[in-house]
Design an enzyme around this catalytic site. Structure first.
Site, PDB file in Angstrom:
ATOM      1  N   ARG A  67       0.865  -1.184   0.000  1.00 36.67           N
ATOM      2  CA  ARG A  67       0.000   0.000   0.000  1.00 36.67           C
ATOM      3  C   ARG A  67       0.899   1.230   0.000  1.00 36.67           C
ATOM      4  O   ARG A  67       2.014   1.208   0.539  1.00 36.67           O
ATOM      5  CB  ARG A  67      -0.887   0.021   1.239  1.00 36.67           C
ATOM      6  CG  ARG A  67      -1.970  -1.021   1.223  1.00 36.67           C
ATOM      7  CD  ARG A  67      -2.808  -0.964   2.513  1.00 36.67           C
ATOM      8  NE  ARG A  67      -3.791  -2.029   2.504  1.00 36.67           N
ATOM      9  CZ  ARG A  67      -3.583  -3.245   2.985  1.00 36.67           C
ATOM     10  NH1 ARG A  67      -2.410  -3.557   3.514  1.00 36.67           N
ATOM     11  NH2 ARG A  67      -4.537  -4.150   2.934  1.00 36.67           N
TER      12      ARG A  67
ATOM     13  N   LYS B 132      -2.231  -0.536   7.654  1.00 36.15           N
ATOM     14  CA  LYS B 132      -3.670  -0.768   7.683  1.00 36.15           C
ATOM     15  C   LYS B 132      -4.049  -1.971   8.546  1.00 36.15           C
ATOM     16  O   LYS B 132      -5.011  -1.920   9.307  1.00 36.15           O
ATOM     17  CB  LYS B 132      -4.209  -0.965   6.261  1.00 36.15           C
ATOM     18  CG  LYS B 132      -5.713  -1.146   6.212  1.00 36.15           C
ATOM     19  CD  LYS B 132      -6.235  -1.266   4.797  1.00 36.15           C
ATOM     20  CE  LYS B 132      -7.743  -1.489   4.813  1.00 36.15           C
ATOM     21  NZ  LYS B 132      -8.275  -1.646   3.470  1.00 36.15           N
TER      22      LYS B 132
ATOM     23  N   HIS C 144      -3.838   3.354  -5.406  1.00 38.18           N
ATOM     24  CA  HIS C 144      -4.133   1.919  -5.372  1.00 38.18           C
ATOM     25  C   HIS C 144      -3.873   1.240  -6.715  1.00 38.18           C
ATOM     26  O   HIS C 144      -3.815   0.017  -6.781  1.00 38.18           O
ATOM     27  CB  HIS C 144      -5.582   1.685  -4.931  1.00 38.18           C
ATOM     28  CG  HIS C 144      -5.681   1.188  -3.531  1.00 38.18           C
ATOM     29  ND1 HIS C 144      -5.105   1.841  -2.463  1.00 38.18           N
ATOM     30  CD2 HIS C 144      -6.275   0.094  -3.017  1.00 38.18           C
ATOM     31  CE1 HIS C 144      -5.363   1.167  -1.359  1.00 38.18           C
ATOM     32  NE2 HIS C 144      -6.061   0.093  -1.667  1.00 38.18           N
TER      33      HIS C 144
ATOM     34  N   ARG D  47      -0.811  -1.117  -6.432  1.00 37.66           N
ATOM     35  CA  ARG D  47      -1.075  -2.387  -5.747  1.00 37.66           C
ATOM     36  C   ARG D  47      -1.929  -3.301  -6.627  1.00 37.66           C
ATOM     37  O   ARG D  47      -1.676  -4.499  -6.736  1.00 37.66           O
ATOM     38  CB  ARG D  47      -1.772  -2.080  -4.421  1.00 37.66           C
ATOM     39  CG  ARG D  47      -2.016  -3.264  -3.524  1.00 37.66           C
ATOM     40  CD  ARG D  47      -2.450  -2.738  -2.146  1.00 37.66           C
ATOM     41  NE  ARG D  47      -3.168  -3.708  -1.354  1.00 37.66           N
ATOM     42  CZ  ARG D  47      -2.610  -4.590  -0.533  1.00 37.66           C
ATOM     43  NH1 ARG D  47      -1.291  -4.631  -0.422  1.00 37.66           N
ATOM     44  NH2 ARG D  47      -3.334  -5.424   0.168  1.00 37.66           N
TER      45      ARG D  47
ATOM     46  N   HIS E 250      -5.926 -10.615   2.267  1.00 34.82           N
ATOM     47  CA  HIS E 250      -7.370 -10.649   2.035  1.00 34.82           C
ATOM     48  C   HIS E 250      -7.955 -11.906   2.674  1.00 34.82           C
ATOM     49  O   HIS E 250      -7.279 -12.918   2.807  1.00 34.82           O
ATOM     50  CB  HIS E 250      -7.680 -10.649   0.533  1.00 34.82           C
ATOM     51  CG  HIS E 250      -7.472  -9.329  -0.118  1.00 34.82           C
ATOM     52  ND1 HIS E 250      -7.405  -9.174  -1.491  1.00 34.82           N
ATOM     53  CD2 HIS E 250      -7.313  -8.079   0.380  1.00 34.82           C
ATOM     54  CE1 HIS E 250      -7.220  -7.906  -1.787  1.00 34.82           C
ATOM     55  NE2 HIS E 250      -7.161  -7.220  -0.666  1.00 34.82           N
TER      56      HIS E 250
ATOM     57  N   TYR F 248     -10.776  -7.286  -6.350  1.00 34.57           N
ATOM     58  CA  TYR F 248      -9.838  -6.198  -6.113  1.00 34.57           C
ATOM     59  C   TYR F 248      -8.947  -5.939  -7.332  1.00 34.57           C
ATOM     60  O   TYR F 248      -8.707  -4.799  -7.697  1.00 34.57           O
ATOM     61  CB  TYR F 248      -8.978  -6.524  -4.887  1.00 34.57           C
ATOM     62  CG  TYR F 248      -8.008  -5.437  -4.519  1.00 34.57           C
ATOM     63  CD1 TYR F 248      -8.423  -4.315  -3.823  1.00 34.57           C
ATOM     64  CD2 TYR F 248      -6.666  -5.520  -4.874  1.00 34.57           C
ATOM     65  CE1 TYR F 248      -7.542  -3.310  -3.484  1.00 34.57           C
ATOM     66  CE2 TYR F 248      -5.771  -4.531  -4.541  1.00 34.57           C
ATOM     67  CZ  TYR F 248      -6.214  -3.417  -3.840  1.00 34.57           C
ATOM     68  OH  TYR F 248      -5.333  -2.428  -3.520  1.00 34.57           O
TER      69      TYR F 248
END
Length: 186
Positions: free
Chosen positions: A47, A71, A134, A137, A160, A169
């Site tokens: 990230r 995160k 993002h 990533r 995840h 994603y």
């Protein structure tokens, strides 16, 4: 969330798109720093906040670095083999310590907002309205999956909780649906 605009950020799906972004980043005020940020983002899957916290002494001459993700607070070993040469070239003549992606003005790490603006601006130059922080990533995940077809390992890399979350994603679900409907006609 307040007044925050949620944008549709997508991965760069082709090597041409990636190269176009690199060329656009070469036209920025700090091309070496910005290109290394992009290269590390698309080659590690970190990230942006985790990238921006990296320090020179953490990565210089190393093939991996252990970080604690901001995160999730989970510990993760990040492999740097793909970007070691880029890091070494970038650090030539740089100090031995400090933030890897420092603001030239303050010496502090770039903010996520600054990183977003520089990537968004480079994307705009390329005609890509789907680029944000993002994107890096997601690009990593998309290409990792295309090369390995290993969704389980990618799910672990991304921390995840399910394969479906990972597929959604990185935009694989949309690609699968689009491909399945390509020749469909009644």
């Amino acid at each position: 969330m307040g007044d925050q605009v949620v944008e549709n950020v997508e991965p760069l799906r082709s090597t041409a798109e990636i190269q176009n972004m690199r060329e656009a980043l070469n036209q920025t005020t700090h091309p070496k720093r910005n290109n290394l940020l992009f290269s590390m983002g698309i080659n590690t899957g970190l990230r942006v906040g985790d990238l921006l916290r990296l320090r020179i002494e953490d990565v210089k001459g190393r093939s991996s670095v252990k970080i604690q993700e901001g995160k999730t607070s989970k510990s993760r070993l990040v492999h740097l083999d793909a970007v070691m040469a880029d890091i070494a070239e970038y650090l030539e003549g740089q100090p031995e310590t400090g933030f890897l992606f420092a603001s030239q003005r303050t010496g502090q790490p770039l903010s996520t907002t600054q990183a977003y603006r520089l990537l968004k601006s480079a994307g705009k130059k390329c005609g890509y309205d789907y680029v944000g922080t993002h994107t890096m990533r997601k690009t990593f995940g998309y290409h990792y999956f295309q090369q390995t077809h290993d969704i389980v390992t990618l799910m672990v890399i991304f921390n995840h909780s399910s394969q479906n979350i990972t597929k959604r994603y990185i935009g694989i679900e949309e690609d699968d649906i689009k491909n399945s409907l390509k020749d469909f006609r009644l």
